[in-house]
Write an enzyme that holds these catalytic residues in place. Structure first.
Site, mmCIF file in Angstrom:
data_model
loop_
_atom_site.group_PDB
_atom_site.id
_atom_site.type_symbol
_atom_site.label_atom_id
_atom_site.label_comp_id
_atom_site.label_asym_id
_atom_site.label_seq_id
_atom_site.Cartn_x
_atom_site.Cartn_y
_atom_site.Cartn_z
ATOM 1 N N THR A 173 0.857 -1.173 0.000
ATOM 2 C CA THR A 173 0.000 0.000 0.000
ATOM 3 C C THR A 173 0.893 1.223 0.000
ATOM 4 O O THR A 173 1.875 1.276 0.746
ATOM 5 C CB THR A 173 -0.960 -0.015 1.217
ATOM 6 O OG1 THR A 173 -1.601 1.243 1.315
ATOM 7 C CG2 THR A 173 -0.252 -0.320 2.526
ATOM 8 N N GLU A 316 -4.490 -2.652 5.104
ATOM 9 C CA GLU A 316 -4.005 -3.140 6.400
ATOM 10 C C GLU A 316 -5.080 -3.893 7.187
ATOM 11 O O GLU A 316 -4.780 -4.522 8.196
ATOM 12 C CB GLU A 316 -3.509 -1.961 7.258
ATOM 13 C CG GLU A 316 -2.202 -1.347 6.786
ATOM 14 C CD GLU A 316 -2.392 -0.219 5.771
ATOM 15 O OE1 GLU A 316 -3.445 -0.205 5.097
ATOM 16 O OE2 GLU A 316 -1.491 0.641 5.658
ATOM 17 N N LYS A 426 -6.266 22.474 9.151
ATOM 18 C CA LYS A 426 -6.284 23.125 10.461
ATOM 19 C C LYS A 426 -6.323 24.635 10.284
ATOM 20 O O LYS A 426 -5.371 25.227 9.789
ATOM 21 C CB LYS A 426 -5.072 22.711 11.291
ATOM 22 C CG LYS A 426 -5.256 23.014 12.763
ATOM 23 C CD LYS A 426 -4.336 22.184 13.631
ATOM 24 C CE LYS A 426 -4.823 22.201 15.074
ATOM 25 N NZ LYS A 426 -4.018 21.422 15.969
ATOM 26 N N TRP A 431 -10.308 22.130 13.363
ATOM 27 C CA TRP A 431 -10.210 21.230 12.218
ATOM 28 C C TRP A 431 -11.349 21.436 11.226
ATOM 29 O O TRP A 431 -12.512 21.527 11.596
ATOM 30 C CB TRP A 431 -10.227 19.772 12.684
ATOM 31 C CG TRP A 431 -9.125 19.428 13.634
ATOM 32 C CD1 TRP A 431 -9.230 19.271 14.990
ATOM 33 C CD2 TRP A 431 -7.750 19.215 13.317
ATOM 34 N NE1 TRP A 431 -8.001 18.968 15.518
ATOM 35 C CE2 TRP A 431 -7.071 18.920 14.522
ATOM 36 C CE3 TRP A 431 -7.020 19.234 12.130
ATOM 37 C CZ2 TRP A 431 -5.713 18.651 14.577
ATOM 38 C CZ3 TRP A 431 -5.662 18.958 12.182
ATOM 39 C CH2 TRP A 431 -5.021 18.680 13.394
HETATM 40 P P1 AMP Z 1 -6.442 1.451 0.747
HETATM 41 O O1 AMP Z 1 -5.559 0.690 1.649
HETATM 42 O O2 AMP Z 1 -5.791 1.866 -0.527
HETATM 43 O O3 AMP Z 1 -7.728 0.737 0.495
HETATM 44 O O4 AMP Z 1 -6.803 2.830 1.483
HETATM 45 C C1 AMP Z 1 -7.435 2.838 2.746
HETATM 46 C C2 AMP Z 1 -7.933 4.225 3.050
HETATM 47 O O5 AMP Z 1 -8.972 4.592 2.141
HETATM 48 C C3 AMP Z 1 -8.570 4.369 4.411
HETATM 49 O O6 AMP Z 1 -7.621 4.543 5.432
HETATM 50 C C4 AMP Z 1 -9.458 5.586 4.224
HETATM 51 O O7 AMP Z 1 -8.721 6.786 4.349
HETATM 52 C C5 AMP Z 1 -9.908 5.459 2.803
HETATM 53 N N1 AMP Z 1 -11.251 4.871 2.745
HETATM 54 C C6 AMP Z 1 -11.561 3.586 2.568
HETATM 55 N N2 AMP Z 1 -12.898 3.422 2.560
HETATM 56 C C7 AMP Z 1 -13.459 4.627 2.746
HETATM 57 C C8 AMP Z 1 -14.812 5.127 2.835
HETATM 58 N N3 AMP Z 1 -15.865 4.352 2.706
HETATM 59 N N4 AMP Z 1 -14.976 6.446 3.037
HETATM 60 C C9 AMP Z 1 -13.922 7.270 3.150
HETATM 61 N N5 AMP Z 1 -12.637 6.873 3.055
HETATM 62 C C10 AMP Z 1 -12.404 5.567 2.872
#
Ligand code: AMP
Length: 528
Positions: A173, A316, A426, A431
């Site tokens: 990732t 993760e 910020k 925030w």
């Molecule tokens: P990845 O490992 O590439 O799938 O990225 C994971 C990240 O995607 C998470 O830590 C979130 O920041 C974002 N993410 C995943 N699902 C959602 C969702 N339904 N809404 C908003 N952000 C999301």
């Protein structure tokens, strides 16, 4: 004293054995890049995976070694998942959309021994070959090579045996900084995740389901669907190209009931559906995750009778964290109230625990009061302990993984993501959620895509600007957008400027790349 139940190790090869035995005739359709199509079955996938296991043994591949794929979604890619774990190896799905330096880093870091790839990526493979120092064997999926390779075997063999805590899969990732990091899944974690994923409150899969996963097999294990789908014996419809017309045609012809993809996938589908006056009458479950699903998307799908599983997760977390599971009083809610519920990221299944902690004080656990936002942490049997090849350290025992997300938790456990810790803006010590600004902007009918970033401000520290892509043939000006935003966000959250662009940069998994966007606006001067 031990319990007195049978030894039945949680090894993922059991899933394909089950699929072939109990759902052997269920079809797997593949639409290839050249437009041709093939059909196999779960029994066929298992037989081919056994042949691949033999073929890998003949290459000298040892248990624990990494077998990489660089491929879109199709049945041979699916075979290779089970073939790689069948030999006791670790399947490493490589994302072909990464940059060359990242591709170089991850294949070498993973110590990949074999690479199976699509012909479409031949130029990439040729370019990278001199830089990949560990890969000994290259096999192309769709020029006849793969089939000749496994076709020399008869499939009369056994899966490798081993422990359920053995590794089975590796996904990298790419964070916002530094090199990509590897997440090393285990047989046990993958099995528990697969069993969980099919539940009605999660992906809702059973033997009647026909699933077209748009989420690529190289993105967070295609959300675990190749494992979960086999456990439930579903029919898969794969497309090696992510063209909206191809996808819609396949969905209608194959009577697809379930699909899964990031929000941008659905945006492209809607545009095609509107232009060609197409509907998806058989679709009943849309799994949306990876980034926040905007309101109009949820509303549109729900009005068409589709259940929206708005899911939050990460590479993760295997990746299931939460889904838009229906709450106990769902049937008593009005349509608008139901949309409000689906706009949030839903609740955890059994096996995932969440908590939020103070953004400035990691020792302070914050209440689940539906108001307070904090840094989101997660734990459970399919959540990462440490990255691949990272040294074990004292924090391993704490068992809470820092997600890098900022969220609110409600008393009933509902998760509402408000930002990434790195994206939250910020301003004057308070925030501002970039996600909320984006969601509000995306609900404007002339906005195709929007992203908010913080720009340095001498007095307030940071102020938001909103970067907008207009829909084709739509006119909208900055003031109009601000007026629209003012209806749903606090006045001091309103962006100092709205900038219109032709395109917003996306990363390897189709999500907006804030890192690149910030770079693009590095020298930007806020209006006075
Ligand atoms: P990845 O490992 O590439 O799938 O990225 C994971 C990240 O995607 C998470 O830590 C979130 O920041 C974002 N993410 C995943 N699902 C959602 C969702 N339904 N809404 C908003 N952000 C999301």
């Amino acid at each position: 004293m031990l319990g007195a139940m049978q030894d039945w190790d949680l090894r993922v090869t059991r899933i394909i054995d089950h699929a072939a035995r109990e759902h052997g005739g269920r079809e797997i359709v593949s639409r290839w890049a050249d437009g041709s199509e093939t059909v196999t079955t779960w029994a066929g996938v298992r037989l081919d995976a056994l042949k691949m296991t033999q073929a890998l043994r003949n290459l000298g591949v040892q248990p624990g070694e990494r077998i990489a794929t660089l491929a879109m979604n199709h049945a041979r890619h699916l075979v290779s998942w089970y073939g790689a774990v069948g030999v006791g190896g670790v399947l490493h799905t490589v994302n072909p959309r990464l940059f060359d330096d990242q591709l170089e880093y991850i294949a070498n870091h993973a110590d990949d021994q074999v690479l199976l790839y699509d012909a479409a990526f031949q130029p990439l493979v040729d370019r990278m070959k001199p830089k990949w120092t560990t890969i000994k064997h290259y096999i192309c999926f769709d020029n006849g090579e793969f089939e000749t390779w496994i076709g020399a075997e008869n499939g009369d063999t056994e899966w490798a045996t081993g422990g359920e805590r053995d590794p089975c899969m590796l996904c990298y990732t790419s964070g916002t900084t530094g090199n990509p990091k590897g997440v090393l899944y285990e047989h046990r974690s993958t099995m528990l995740h697969a069993i969980t994923s099919v539940q009605p409150a999660i992906f809702d899969l059973d033997a009647r389901s026909v699933m077209l996963p748009v989420v690529p097999m190289f993105h967070a294990a295609s959300w675990g669907l190749p494992w979960g789908g086999a456990a439930a014996g579903i029919k898969f419809v794969f497309s090696a190209v992510n063209d909206a017309k191809v996808l819609c045609d396949l969905m209608n012809r194959e009577k697809v009931t379930h699909s899964a993809g990031v929000p941008t996938v659905w945006l492209a589908m809607f545009q095609h559906m509107d232009a060609e006056n197409v509907t998806l009458p058989t679709l009943r479950q849309a799994i949306i995750g990876g980034s926040a699903a905007p309101r109009f998307m949820i509303e549109r799908l729900m009005k068409a009778g589709v259940n929206v599983a708005h899911a939050w997760g990460m590479t993760e977390t295997s990746p299931i964290g939460t889904t838009g599971a229906k709450c106990w009083n769902w049937d008593d809610l009005s349509f608008d109230e139901q949309v409000e519920v689906k706009l949030m990221q839903g609740r955890v299944p059994f096996g995932v625990e969440l908590r939020i902690i103070d953004l400035d004080d990691p020792n302070k656990v914050l209440p689940r009061d539906g108001k307070t936002s904090g840094a989101l942490q997660v734990r459970g049997p399919w959540v990462i302990k440490r990255y691949f090849k990272a040294e074990a350290d004292a924090t391993d025992d704490e068992q809470w993984f820092d997600t890098g997300d900022v969220a609110i938790l409600y008393p009933d456990g509902t998760l509402q993501l408000t930002d990434r810790t790195k994206d939250v803006i910020k301003s004057g010590g308070e925030w501002i959620s970039s996600v909320e600004l984006e969601n509000a902007a995306m609900s404007h009918p002339a906005v195709a895509e929007a992203a908010a970033i913080g720009i340095y401000h001498p007095r307030w520290d940071e102020r938001p600007i909103l970067v907008v892509v207009r829909k084709a043939d739509c006119e909208v000006c900055s003031d109009e957008i601000k007026t629209h935003l003012a209806a749903s966000v606090a006045k001091w959250w309103l962006p100092d400027a709205v900038e219109f662009v032709d395109e917003i940069p996306h990363g390897g998994t189709g999500k907006v790349s804030k890192k690149d966007l910030r770079e693009q606006f590095r020298d930007y001067k806020l209006p006075d």
